[in-house]
Design a protein around this motif. Structure first.
Motif, short mmCIF file in Angstrom:
data_model
loop_
_atom_site.label_atom_id
_atom_site.label_comp_id
_atom_site.label_asym_id
_atom_site.label_seq_id
_atom_site.Cartn_x
_atom_site.Cartn_y
_atom_site.Cartn_z
N ARG A 28 10.12 -24.18 16.85
CA ARG A 28 11.80 -24.51 17.55
C ARG A 28 12.46 -24.96 16.98
N GLU A 79 14.46 -21.90 15.65
CA GLU A 79 15.57 -21.70 17.36
C GLU A 79 17.22 -22.47 16.48
N ASP A 129 26.87 -21.72 25.64
CA ASP A 129 26.19 -22.71 26.83
C ASP A 129 24.89 -22.87 26.59
N ALA A 130 24.38 -20.69 27.37
CA ALA A 130 23.77 -20.43 27.95
C ALA A 130 21.84 -21.51 27.30
N VAL A 131 22.12 -20.74 26.21
CA VAL A 131 20.76 -20.89 25.02
C VAL A 131 20.64 -22.14 24.60
N ARG A 159 21.86 -25.35 26.24
CA ARG A 159 21.13 -25.64 27.82
C ARG A 159 19.75 -25.21 27.88
N GLU A 160 19.63 -24.08 27.30
CA GLU A 160 18.44 -23.61 27.81
C GLU A 160 16.41 -24.61 25.95
N LEU A 161 17.89 -24.07 25.82
CA LEU A 161 17.01 -25.17 24.46
C LEU A 161 16.65 -26.72 24.16
N ASP A 199 16.77 -28.27 27.54
CA ASP A 199 15.22 -28.35 28.71
C ASP A 199 13.91 -27.98 28.21
N ARG A 200 13.84 -27.31 27.12
CA ARG A 200 12.24 -26.88 26.52
C ARG A 200 11.93 -28.12 25.85
#
Length: 105
Positions: free
Chosen positions: A18, A21, A50-52, A54-56, A58-59
């Motif tokens: 993590r 990331e 943006d997508a990366v 937001r996903e990171l 969220d996790r």
């Protein structure tokens, strides 16, 4: 100091992944780090992340529930990732901000 708090529920073996990331996000997309308050940080990122991001986020909020992530875009189209924590976790946020600043070139 690592920014992973002891209260994190992510299995210990997965924590370095993590962190990697976040490091990759910082290295590839970070444009600025702003500290509007001791309990908040704004990361200005390239909009392509943006997508990366937001996903990171969220996790991360899933294993460290004290983090609050809010996303927006500025007039230049850059992604704004606002991260806030309760005062009791300000040191964790400072360590995260330090790590992000360290990735800036």
């Amino acid at each position: 100091m690592t920014w992973v708090p002891q209260s994190c529920t992510l299995p210990t073996a997965e924590q370095p992944l993590r962190i990697a990331e976040f490091d990759a996000l910082f290295a590839g997309a970070l444009r600025a780090v702003e500290r509007p308050a001791p309990t908040s940080v704004r990361l200005v990122l390239d909009r392509a992340a943006d997508a990366v991001a937001r996903e990171l986020a969220d996790r991360e909020a899933g294993c460290c529930s004290f983090f609050t992530f809010v996303f927006d875009h500025d007039a230049a189209g850059r992604l704004l990732m606002d991260i806030a924590v309760p005062e009791a976790h300000a040191d964790v946020l400072e360590a995260l901000a330090d790590r992000a600043r360290g990735a800036q070139k």
